[in-house]
Motif scaffolding. Sequence first.
Motif, short mmCIF file in Angstrom:
data_model
loop_
_atom_site.label_atom_id
_atom_site.label_comp_id
_atom_site.label_asym_id
_atom_site.label_seq_id
_atom_site.Cartn_x
_atom_site.Cartn_y
_atom_site.Cartn_z
N ARG A 2 51.99 -46.32 14.19
CA ARG A 2 53.35 -46.09 14.69
C ARG A 2 53.37 -46.32 16.20
O ARG A 2 52.58 -45.73 16.93
N GLU A 3 54.23 -47.19 16.67
CA GLU A 3 54.30 -47.44 18.11
C GLU A 3 55.14 -46.36 18.78
O GLU A 3 56.20 -45.97 18.27
N LEU A 4 54.64 -45.88 19.89
CA LEU A 4 55.34 -44.86 20.69
C LEU A 4 56.07 -45.56 21.82
O LEU A 4 55.49 -46.41 22.50
N VAL A 5 57.32 -45.20 22.05
CA VAL A 5 58.11 -45.95 23.02
C VAL A 5 58.59 -45.12 24.20
O VAL A 5 59.26 -45.62 25.09
N SER A 6 58.22 -43.84 24.24
CA SER A 6 58.65 -43.00 25.36
C SER A 6 57.50 -42.09 25.78
O SER A 6 56.57 -41.82 25.02
N GLU A 7 57.59 -41.61 27.01
CA GLU A 7 56.58 -40.67 27.50
C GLU A 7 56.60 -39.40 26.67
O GLU A 7 55.55 -38.81 26.39
N ALA A 8 57.78 -38.95 26.26
CA ALA A 8 57.88 -37.73 25.46
C ALA A 8 57.12 -37.88 24.15
O ALA A 8 56.46 -36.93 23.69
N GLU A 9 57.17 -39.06 23.55
CA GLU A 9 56.42 -39.29 22.31
C GLU A 9 54.92 -39.27 22.56
O GLU A 9 54.15 -38.76 21.75
N VAL A 10 54.48 -39.82 23.70
CA VAL A 10 53.06 -39.79 24.05
C VAL A 10 52.60 -38.35 24.28
O VAL A 10 51.53 -37.95 23.82
N VAL A 11 53.41 -37.58 24.98
CA VAL A 11 53.09 -36.18 25.23
C VAL A 11 52.93 -35.43 23.92
O VAL A 11 51.97 -34.68 23.72
N ALA A 12 53.87 -35.62 23.01
CA ALA A 12 53.83 -34.92 21.73
C ALA A 12 52.63 -35.35 20.90
O ALA A 12 51.94 -34.51 20.31
N VAL A 20 45.57 -38.98 28.82
CA VAL A 20 46.42 -39.89 28.04
C VAL A 20 47.80 -40.02 28.68
O VAL A 20 48.35 -41.13 28.81
N VAL A 21 48.35 -38.90 29.12
CA VAL A 21 49.68 -38.93 29.75
C VAL A 21 49.62 -39.68 31.08
O VAL A 21 50.54 -40.41 31.43
N TRP A 22 48.53 -39.50 31.83
CA TRP A 22 48.37 -40.28 33.07
C TRP A 22 48.36 -41.77 32.75
O TRP A 22 49.03 -42.57 33.43
N ALA A 23 47.60 -42.17 31.73
CA ALA A 23 47.52 -43.59 31.37
C ALA A 23 48.89 -44.15 31.00
O ALA A 23 49.17 -45.33 31.26
N ALA A 35 50.30 -44.32 17.66
CA ALA A 35 49.73 -43.14 17.03
C ALA A 35 49.35 -43.50 15.60
O ALA A 35 49.98 -44.35 14.96
N TYR A 36 48.29 -42.86 15.14
CA TYR A 36 47.83 -43.04 13.76
C TYR A 36 47.24 -41.72 13.31
O TYR A 36 46.20 -41.30 13.80
N GLY A 37 47.94 -41.03 12.41
CA GLY A 37 47.50 -39.70 12.03
C GLY A 37 47.53 -38.80 13.25
O GLY A 37 48.55 -38.69 13.94
N ASP A 38 46.40 -38.18 13.56
CA ASP A 38 46.30 -37.31 14.72
C ASP A 38 45.74 -38.04 15.95
O ASP A 38 45.46 -37.41 16.97
N ALA A 39 45.58 -39.35 15.85
CA ALA A 39 45.02 -40.13 16.96
C ALA A 39 46.14 -40.80 17.75
O ALA A 39 47.21 -41.12 17.22
N VAL A 40 45.87 -41.00 19.04
CA VAL A 40 46.83 -41.68 19.91
C VAL A 40 46.06 -42.61 20.83
O VAL A 40 44.92 -42.33 21.21
N ALA A 41 46.67 -43.74 21.18
CA ALA A 41 46.06 -44.70 22.10
C ALA A 41 47.15 -45.23 23.02
O ALA A 41 48.26 -45.55 22.57
N VAL A 42 46.83 -45.32 24.30
CA VAL A 42 47.77 -45.83 25.30
C VAL A 42 47.11 -46.97 26.05
O VAL A 42 46.07 -46.78 26.69
#
Length: 255
Positions: A2-12, A20-23, A35-42
């Motif tokens: 799932r592609e994240l398109v906002s900082e709020a989505e990255v934070v969540a 991760v939020v800094w990146a 995001a994939y399951g409980d994983a996130v990549a920026v």
Amino acid sequence: MRELVSEAEVVAASGDDDLVVWAAQGMRPGVRAWAYGDAVAVASPEASRRDRLAVRGPAAQVVPLVRHALAEAGPSYRPLGDAALIEQVVEAAPELELAGRFSWMGTEKLAPPRQETSREVAGQEGAASWLAESAAPEVAELLAAANPGSYAVPGLPPVRRWAGVRDGSGALLAVAADAWSAPTVGLLAGVATAAPARGRGLGERVCRFVASALLAEHGRAALMVDDWNRAAVAVYERLGFARRRVAAAGLYTCT
């Protein structure tokens, strides 16, 4: 994926992980996140001079996410995250190799200033302050002598401003920069102290000044430091920064 398109989505998705939020850099143009399951990549281009792929989550989910992100963003991106996680990712993905280990340090509140020694009081230099743009050549000269590997240098647009400490004659003795700061995570970089001025607490003084400004503006302050630089790590810990061991990986290249 799932592609994240906002900082709020990255934070969540990341649990407000400061690395991760800094990146994410406020999701400025060019940054992408998934995001994939409980994983996130920026995927953050030229974040502190490198194309970084900040990751968090279970290794079993991070591995396919990293592969997806590299296919989408390009091979120049280097997975970055907690050292144990990156080691697991490299072990599970033979196309990757460990590129380096270092530390990410962050804080939301500075520790109280330590009491200065009589030697420091006797040789008291000026207080730390923001430097004028005209001081760029002085900053560059000090960095070349005291920290030639600094990623932050005068003239780079993401390096927003420099602070310094001068002696009574006006000579620049110590510097630090506000560089690659994100909306909710300010980054301290470009720290250097002239060799003859070391041991007087000037580096700690200028770092405290910059970190205080970053906290006031962004709410959190962070930095990256080489693990071998124990003196610097000790200074940052005295300031109240908590150390987090991280590692970076890259696509395996045959030589």
